[in-house]
Design an enzyme around this catalytic site. Structure first.
Site, PDB file in Angstrom:
ATOM      1  CD  GLU A  67       4.850  -0.765   0.454  1.00 67.09           C
ATOM      2  OE1 GLU A  67       5.117  -0.014   1.560  1.00 67.09           O
ATOM      3  OE2 GLU A  67       3.889  -0.957  -0.378  1.00 67.09           O
ATOM      4  CE  LYS A 111       6.812   3.468   1.704  1.00 67.68           C
ATOM      5  NZ  LYS A 111       4.754   3.347   1.649  1.00 67.68           N
ATOM      6  CB  CYS A 113       4.786   1.649  -1.569  1.00 67.05           C
ATOM      7  SG  CYS A 113       3.262   2.001  -2.168  1.00 67.05           S
TER       8      CYS A 113
END
Length: 275
Positions: free
Chosen positions: A40, A109, A142
């Site tokens: 990430e 994300k 994540c």
């Protein structure tokens, strides 16, 4: 498909340092590597809101063009993360560049982590897949992997492989290990998670990168902080779906909710399948 799980330390808000480390990893990857997966926010680390102006990048920024050129020269696909600036906003974004240097997939994300994302990034809202080395590939970042709906959204797009670009800190490493095994199993696809290592912003990142097959078997994991390679055989996908297919057999069309009361007056909520 041969994949290099390129876990590495990341310098927060230091694009040039991170870019140099990435290019070195790409140059030194095994020659038969089809895809290199980085953690990430590989290029930017976790910037503060005040650092977005100097750390944030657009998809045509020079560091990204250099990664595209490295992908083209090595004929290797590369998945990496960065702080994206677009339309006056910042996003925690992952790019997948194919072996010709073309941006094949961009993902923002969707589930923001309170400590590192809130107040810095806007949430994304779309899922997508592309084809790399004969596998349909989707990406998550994540915290996304902790929500079943994210991986299922990619499975519904016929993903064969889910990449998780991770920036997961202690003491939560085991959470993502369990989650990625479960997501691979329940969607009958491969899953590869690559986490950063080292220290940053007062946080400790343990690595613990892992690759999982469609049966939930761990194919490889890194326990010593070094990059690790894995080969994925798409026949495992076909084998896992031969006798049963979760996407075919599920009864998920939309759930109705029926409220009932027990004899003692305590209310209960019961989900039921219509029909």
């Amino acid at each position: 498909m041969n994949i290099l799980l390129a876990q590495l330390p990341i310098a927060d808000a230091q694009v040039e340092i991170n870019l140099s480390n990435m290019l070195s990893m790409i140059r030194n990857a095994p020659l038969d590597t089809d895809l290199i997966v980085f953690p990430e926010t590989t290029l930017s680390g976790f910037p503060t809101r005040e650092e977005i102006g100097t750390t944030g990048l657009m998809t045509r920024s020079k560091p990204i063009r250099l990664i595209q050129e490295a992908a083209r020269k090595s004929n290797t696909a590369i998945a990496f993360g960065f702080c994206e600036q677009a339309d006056g906003r910042a996003y925690n974004t992952a790019l997948l560049v194919d072996g010709s240097g073309r941006i094949a997939l961009k993902y923002r994300k969707t589930h923001l982590w309170p400590d590192t994302d809130w107040g810095v990034f806007e949430a994304g809202s779309q899922y997508a897949v592309c084809e790399i080395a004969s596998l349909r590939v989707g990406m998550l970042i994540c915290y996304d992997i902790e929500f079943p709906e994210t991986a299922r959204a990619l499975a519904l797009l016929d993903a064969d492989l889910i990449l998780v670009l991770d920036g997961n800190m202690d003491p939560y490493g085991p959470v993502h290990r369990r989650a990625v095994i479960t997501r691979a199993t329940e969607n009958q696809c491969f899953a590869v998670l690559v986490n950063r290592i080292g220290e940053g912003r007062g946080l400790s990142f343990p690595g613990e990168s892992i690759a999982v097959d469609p049966f939930g078997n761990v194919l490889v994991e890194s326990t010593d902080g070094h990059p690790v390679g894995v080969t994925l055989d798409r026949r495992r996908i076909e084998e896992s779906r031969k006798s049963y297919r979760y996407l075919r057999d599920r009864r998920a069309a939309p759930l109705g909710v029926e409220r009932t009361s027990s004899e003692d007056g305590v209310a209960n909520t019961v989900s039921v399948i219509p029909g």
